[in-house]
Design a protein around this motif. Structure first.
Motif, PDB file in Angstrom:
ATOM      1  N   LYS A   1     -36.158  -6.838 -20.689  1.00 28.60           N
ATOM      2  CA  LYS A   1     -36.243  -5.714 -19.750  1.00 28.60           C
ATOM      3  C   LYS A   1     -37.628  -5.071 -19.799  1.00 28.60           C
ATOM      4  O   LYS A   1     -38.166  -4.677 -18.755  1.00 28.60           O
ATOM      5  CB  LYS A   1     -35.164  -4.683 -20.079  1.00 28.60           C
TER       6      LYS A   1
ATOM      7  N   GLN B   1     -27.620 -13.505 -22.680  1.00 28.80           N
ATOM      8  CA  GLN B   1     -27.822 -12.106 -22.300  1.00 28.80           C
ATOM      9  C   GLN B   1     -29.116 -11.898 -21.524  1.00 28.80           C
ATOM     10  O   GLN B   1     -29.213 -10.971 -20.707  1.00 28.80           O
ATOM     11  CB  GLN B   1     -27.816 -11.226 -23.560  1.00 28.80           C
TER      12      GLN B   1
ATOM     13  N   PRO C   1     -28.871 -12.863 -17.231  1.00 30.08           N
ATOM     14  CA  PRO C   1     -28.569 -11.854 -16.206  1.00 30.08           C
ATOM     15  C   PRO C   1     -29.730 -10.903 -15.936  1.00 30.08           C
ATOM     16  O   PRO C   1     -29.908 -10.437 -14.806  1.00 30.08           O
ATOM     17  CB  PRO C   1     -27.368 -11.098 -16.794  1.00 30.08           C
ATOM     18  N   VAL C   2     -30.524 -10.609 -16.975  1.00 30.11           N
ATOM     19  CA  VAL C   2     -31.700  -9.750 -16.790  1.00 30.11           C
ATOM     20  C   VAL C   2     -32.682 -10.422 -15.838  1.00 30.11           C
ATOM     21  O   VAL C   2     -33.273  -9.771 -14.965  1.00 30.11           O
ATOM     22  CB  VAL C   2     -32.373  -9.449 -18.141  1.00 30.11           C
TER      23      VAL C   2
ATOM     24  N   ALA D   1     -31.937 -12.535 -13.459  1.00 34.74           N
ATOM     25  CA  ALA D   1     -31.393 -12.471 -12.103  1.00 34.74           C
ATOM     26  C   ALA D   1     -31.554 -11.081 -11.503  1.00 34.74           C
ATOM     27  O   ALA D   1     -31.926 -10.934 -10.330  1.00 34.74           O
ATOM     28  CB  ALA D   1     -29.920 -12.878 -12.121  1.00 34.74           C
ATOM     29  N   GLN D   2     -31.277 -10.070 -12.300  1.00 34.24           N
ATOM     30  CA  GLN D   2     -31.370  -8.693 -11.811  1.00 34.24           C
ATOM     31  C   GLN D   2     -32.788  -8.315 -11.407  1.00 34.24           C
ATOM     32  O   GLN D   2     -33.002  -7.542 -10.474  1.00 34.24           O
ATOM     33  CB  GLN D   2     -30.857  -7.730 -12.884  1.00 34.24           C
ATOM     34  N   ASN D   3     -33.766  -8.896 -12.113  1.00 37.60           N
ATOM     35  CA  ASN D   3     -35.166  -8.534 -11.872  1.00 37.60           C
ATOM     36  C   ASN D   3     -35.956  -9.607 -11.127  1.00 37.60           C
ATOM     37  O   ASN D   3     -37.162  -9.473 -10.962  1.00 37.60           O
ATOM     38  CB  ASN D   3     -35.845  -8.234 -13.209  1.00 37.60           C
ATOM     39  N   ARG D   4     -35.253 -10.692 -10.703  1.00 33.39           N
ATOM     40  CA  ARG D   4     -35.882 -11.793  -9.975  1.00 33.39           C
ATOM     41  C   ARG D   4     -37.094 -12.332 -10.749  1.00 33.39           C
ATOM     42  O   ARG D   4     -38.179 -12.481 -10.210  1.00 33.39           O
ATOM     43  CB  ARG D   4     -36.269 -11.379  -8.557  1.00 33.39           C
TER      44      ARG D   4
ATOM     45  N   ASN E   1     -27.562 -18.703 -12.962  1.00 34.70           N
ATOM     46  CA  ASN E   1     -28.016 -17.987 -11.771  1.00 34.70           C
ATOM     47  C   ASN E   1     -29.237 -18.722 -11.202  1.00 34.70           C
ATOM     48  O   ASN E   1     -29.746 -19.671 -11.813  1.00 34.70           O
ATOM     49  CB  ASN E   1     -28.345 -16.515 -12.077  1.00 34.70           C
TER      50      ASN E   1
ATOM     51  N   TYR F   1     -32.283 -18.002 -11.018  1.00 37.45           N
ATOM     52  CA  TYR F   1     -33.581 -17.863 -11.679  1.00 37.45           C
ATOM     53  C   TYR F   1     -33.623 -18.435 -13.093  1.00 37.45           C
ATOM     54  O   TYR F   1     -34.667 -18.385 -13.747  1.00 37.45           O
ATOM     55  CB  TYR F   1     -33.986 -16.380 -11.696  1.00 37.45           C
TER      56      TYR F   1
END
Length: 406
Positions: free
Chosen positions: A97, A118, A121-122, A124-127, A144, A146
């Motif tokens: 993050k 873990q 997903p970070v 994917a959320q932040n592309r 995902n 990315y």
């Protein structure tokens, strides 16, 4: 073909790129041109520290190779920042993050499956492009859009074991002995972790067919007295024991299995460990069937020659996860070529999907549909103190079933 030796000036450029650590956005203006930052998040402390170090050295050699010693791809400087997650998912997520907040467009690593699942997903959320490895859990394939991987996954380990055991069974039947699949009992011995649980699932899906029953004995990762664990395995009266073990209790585990008679009572199959782990098999090495993600000196590809040349200059030796780091650097280069100075993540994804490239262990293909890395695998056999390749398993024979990207 062996590439020309790099000049001291070029070597210094790569070393500077690898040592750098700053918080500037992904593709930014730098002195003399553009740069893109890659955050390498892996274990350099904790139980998987040696895996992380192997990966980082492989990446360093790979970056040297793909940039010709300049540290640049198409004029874009690849700036590398290294971070230690210690095998802790919370720390790994925090580092991912933080990197995202600093504008980093590419994250690579880690050694621990629990951390990698873990970080995905970070990404994917932040592309952000995430090139995972050496973490082996199957959950990362298709996680995902990315998330990619630079190493093998658990399914490929188990499928390799299946091919090896199948060939052994055929030979036994030709010799007039052996027991077919019907009624066979397989016990998975593993630690109760993301890695261990993934192995149980993979063995159930691959080997749990044709009347074969699969059960598991899971030990706490912190356990040091493994006699109760070995006793449970022995009590199950298995025909085959599939061992999936990582960390510094391996020697104790193998010694205990041998003392409790497990190695004599059943066919025992496991993956080849790192160089440091070779002596840990002890007297058990002649009783174990070994599948291998990688065996040092297994191939003579240009990349294998390049990594040996680079490691020779450093006084290093290639190891189990050297190819994962080298592959990651090659994939970073492909992504940067696809995106250019803009650092557009979707362009990086497009550049990697379906990409086939020669690596340290042979030809790799990034499967477009789910980002699995289709690659050859090996059977190893000890000759003296060193393992040698006994069988090369074609990449297509151990390719996992295609998944839909989550």
């Amino acid at each position: 073909m062996r590439r020309p030796a790099i000049t001291p000036l070029a070597a210094a450029a790569v070393a500077a790129a690898l040592a750098a650590s700053c918080s500037s956005p992904g593709a930014t203006a730098a002195a003399g041109g553009e740069e893109i930052e890659v955050a390498l998040i892996t274990s350099t402390s904790g139980p998987l520290a040696s895996y992380g170090e192997q990966y980082l050295r492989g990446f360093e050699a790979g970056l040297d190779h793909v940039t010709g010693g300049t540290g640049k791809i198409d004029g874009i400087t690849v700036k590398v920042s290294r971070y230690d997650d210690g095998g802790d998912p919370a720390k790994g997520v925090s580092l991912a993050k933080r990197s995202a907040g600093q504008g980093v467009r590419i994250i690579a690593g880690t050694a621990a499956s629990g951390v990698a699942t873990q970080i995905a997903p970070v990404a994917a959320q932040n592309r952000i492009l995430y090139i995972s490895g050496p973490a082996a859990t199957d959950a990362l394939t298709g996680a995902n859009k990315y998330t990619f991987r630079s190493g093998r996954q658990t399914f490929q380990d188990v499928a390799t074991a299946q091919r090896i055991l199948g060939k052994q069974q055929e030979q036994q039947e030709e010799d007039g002995g052996g027991k077919g699949g019907t009624g066979r009992k397989v016990v998975v011995l593993a630690q109760d972790s993301a890695f261990g649980q993934a192995n149980v699932a993979a063995v159930e899906s691959v080997l749990g067919t044709d009347g074969t029953t699969v059960s598991s004995v899971l030990a706490p990762p912190s356990a040091t007295d493994l006699t109760p664990t070995a006793t449970k395995v022995m009590a199950a009266k298995p025909d085959m024991v599939f061992v999936a073990w990582a960390g510094d209790t391996a020697q104790s585990m193998w010694t205990t299995l041998d003392q409790q008679g497990v190695l004599d009572a059943a066919t025992v199959v496991t993956g080849l460990d790192t160089r440091a782990g070779y002596p840990l098999f002890g007297r058990a090495r002649g009783k174990i069937t070994l599948f291998a993600h990688y065996v040092p000196d297994a191939t003579d590809t240009p990349e294998a020659e390049a990594v040996e040349e680079y490691f020779g200059k450093k006084g290093w030796k290639t190891d189990l996860f050297t190819p994962d780091g080298f592959n990651a650097a090659q994939m970073v280069a492909q992504a940067v070529r696809g995106a250019g100075a803009d650092g557009d993540t979707d362009a990086m994804v497009k550049a990697l999907e379906g990409h086939t490239f020669s690596g340290v262990k042979g030809e790799n293909t990034v499967r477009a549909g789910d980002h699995a890395l289709v690659q050859p695998m090996f059977q190893a056999r000890f000759e003296g103190d060193a393992p040698k390749v006994a069988l090369t398993v074609d990449a297509r024979e151990v390719a996992p079933a295609e998944k839909k990207i989550g």
